[in-house]
Design a protein around this motif. Structure first.
Motif, mmCIF file in Angstrom:
data_model
loop_
_atom_site.group_PDB
_atom_site.id
_atom_site.type_symbol
_atom_site.label_atom_id
_atom_site.label_comp_id
_atom_site.label_asym_id
_atom_site.label_seq_id
_atom_site.Cartn_x
_atom_site.Cartn_y
_atom_site.Cartn_z
ATOM 1 N N ARG A 234 41.248 30.128 37.785
ATOM 2 C CA ARG A 234 40.208 30.737 36.952
ATOM 3 C C ARG A 234 40.245 32.278 37.016
ATOM 4 O O ARG A 234 40.261 32.957 36.005
ATOM 5 C CB ARG A 234 38.848 30.194 37.422
ATOM 6 N N MET A 235 40.285 32.837 38.247
ATOM 7 C CA MET A 235 40.228 34.293 38.377
ATOM 8 C C MET A 235 41.447 34.972 37.752
ATOM 9 O O MET A 235 41.347 36.066 37.200
ATOM 10 C CB MET A 235 40.110 34.694 39.858
ATOM 11 N N THR A 236 42.605 34.329 37.837
ATOM 12 C CA THR A 236 43.815 34.914 37.245
ATOM 13 C C THR A 236 43.676 35.008 35.732
ATOM 14 O O THR A 236 44.088 36.003 35.119
ATOM 15 C CB THR A 236 45.048 34.053 37.597
ATOM 16 N N ILE A 237 43.092 33.972 35.130
ATOM 17 C CA ILE A 237 42.897 33.976 33.674
ATOM 18 C C ILE A 237 41.950 35.106 33.270
ATOM 19 O O ILE A 237 42.221 35.869 32.341
ATOM 20 C CB ILE A 237 42.349 32.602 33.211
ATOM 21 N N VAL A 238 40.836 35.227 33.999
ATOM 22 C CA VAL A 238 39.850 36.273 33.694
ATOM 23 C C VAL A 238 40.469 37.658 33.863
ATOM 24 O O VAL A 238 40.331 38.535 32.996
ATOM 25 C CB VAL A 238 38.615 36.130 34.614
ATOM 26 N N ASP A 239 41.172 37.848 34.984
ATOM 27 C CA ASP A 239 41.781 39.164 35.248
ATOM 28 C C ASP A 239 42.841 39.508 34.211
ATOM 29 O O ASP A 239 42.984 40.667 33.821
ATOM 30 C CB ASP A 239 42.396 39.195 36.650
ATOM 31 N N THR A 240 43.597 38.504 33.777
ATOM 32 C CA THR A 240 44.657 38.759 32.789
ATOM 33 C C THR A 240 44.055 39.150 31.443
ATOM 34 O O THR A 240 44.569 40.053 30.761
ATOM 35 C CB THR A 240 45.548 37.507 32.625
ATOM 36 N N GLU A 241 42.962 38.492 31.061
ATOM 37 C CA GLU A 241 42.294 38.863 29.802
ATOM 38 C C GLU A 241 41.844 40.323 29.842
ATOM 39 O O GLU A 241 42.048 41.082 28.889
ATOM 40 C CB GLU A 241 41.093 37.942 29.562
ATOM 41 N N LYS A 242 41.245 40.711 30.978
ATOM 42 C CA LYS A 242 40.773 42.105 31.108
ATOM 43 C C LYS A 242 41.953 43.066 31.096
ATOM 44 O O LYS A 242 41.905 44.130 30.463
ATOM 45 C CB LYS A 242 39.987 42.274 32.414
ATOM 46 N N ALA A 243 43.018 42.688 31.811
ATOM 47 C CA ALA A 243 44.190 43.575 31.897
ATOM 48 C C ALA A 243 44.817 43.778 30.520
ATOM 49 O O ALA A 243 45.208 44.896 30.176
ATOM 50 C CB ALA A 243 45.210 42.992 32.868
ATOM 51 N N LEU A 244 44.900 42.688 29.732
ATOM 52 C CA LEU A 244 45.515 42.809 28.403
ATOM 53 C C LEU A 244 44.718 43.758 27.514
ATOM 54 O O LEU A 244 45.296 44.502 26.720
ATOM 55 C CB LEU A 244 45.647 41.429 27.749
#
Length: 334
Positions: A234-244
């Protein structure tokens, strides 16, 4: 999934691979595996770590820290920067330039203390590592360069700092040029030379050139593949969305995503599989589906969870083959 082989077929001009993402997702392992595969194809390859937490020495099981470019195998070189040493060298060069420019016997105490305190700032570390990155790419000795970038925060800040510093140095340079012109007229009336002004301007131009070069390497989509590493969490998905979103605001285009550490679903069907493994597989399947839905167009490869630590050339070759040409389609993990 096209794997790295498909990515290179579509983009034959690629020469630089950058792996970014949160810490602990396997960026160093994938960087090492990519370099091993490219070198096995007869391509002279350098893998380089800019991550203070990563350890190519650990992954390759050979101490290469701070030793410059070390040859590990045919066509494969590795470089793990000693940032502290590079910062100390940089600080010493700044002090020497000030002493030389102003023809001092020694640096005033307050200026020396200011420079020493500035050297402890995180930005100095980042400056040191991307300066080293520019150095190795500019030399052009290798067919391919593979970079293990610092975790999200550091990597994004490096790009942002490059942009901000470039504008700052450009403004300072412009002001120095104006001051130089005024001074040149005054000096000509007095028949003097402005040697110090020349040196300061040259130094500012040099700094600006290095910053722009770093940014150009990162943003050039024809020669640089900017790869994100994810795991089904879950956290990886959230962080990746923010990073993109942040990457996009900086003009940085994502090339592809590698989904790492994924349990094969058929593992949960084995009668001897422990209950916690079955729960973990089910949990990952849910997040793999979400990743496919949100980032499917970027997926280049899915790397299965290994049954041992990803260390040593033998294990890395297995990772490299999955990365190069995945043995399973992403649908098989759903």
């Amino acid at each position: 999934m096209k794997g790295l082989s498909g990515l290179l077929q579509e983009n034959p001009s690629l020469r630089v691979f950058i792996y970014a993402g949160k810490g602990g997702l396997g960026k160093t392992t994938l960087s090492a595996a990519t370099s091993l595969k490219l070198s096995s194809m007869g391509k002279k390859t350098l893998v380089f770590s800019t991550d203070p937490q990563a350890s190519l020495s650990d992954v390759f099981e050979q101490n290469v820290f701070g030793k410059g470019e070390v040859k590990l195998a045919d066509n494969l070189w590795v470089m793990e920067i000693d940032a502290d040493k590079k910062i100390n060298e940089y600080v010493a060069s700044i002090k020497k330039k000030i002493i030389d420019m102003y023809r001092l016997d020694a640096l005033p105490k307050d200026i020396e203390e200011y420079i020493d305190s500035a050297a402890a700032e995180p930005a100095m570390y980042e400056s040191a590592v991307y300066d080293a990155m520019v150095d190795v790419v500019s030399e052009g000795k290798y067919d391919y360069y593979v970079f293990d970038m610092p975790p999200f925060g550091h990597g994004i800040r490096m790009i942002a700092i490059a942009d901000v510093l470039s504008q700052w140095v450009e403004k300072i340079t412009e002001l120095r040029k104006q001051a130089y012109e005024y001074g040149r007229v005054a000096a000509s009336l007095k028949r003097q030379k402005l040697t110090y002004e020349d040196e300061i301007l040259n130094e500012l131009e040099y700094i600006r050139g290095r910053i722009v070069k770093f940014r150009d390497i990162i943003l050039n989509t024809k020669t640089t593949a900017f790869m994100m590493v994810m795991t089904p969490e879950r956290m990886t998905i959230v962080d990746t969305e923010k990073a993109l979103e942040m990457f996009d605001s900086l003009g940085l285009k994502l090339t592809g995503i590698v989904l790492n550490q994924v349990y094969p679903p058929d593992l949960a069907k084995r009668p001897d599989a422990p209950a916690y493994i079955k729960r973990r597989v089910e949990e990952q399947r849910k997040y793999v589906a979400e990743i496919v839905d949100k980032f499917g167009k970027y997926l280049v490869a899915v790397i299965p969870m290994l049954n041992r630590e990803p260390k040593g050339l033998e294990v890395l070759r297995g990772v490299a083959e999955e990365l190069w040409k995945p043995s399973r389609r992403v649908e098989e993990y759903l």
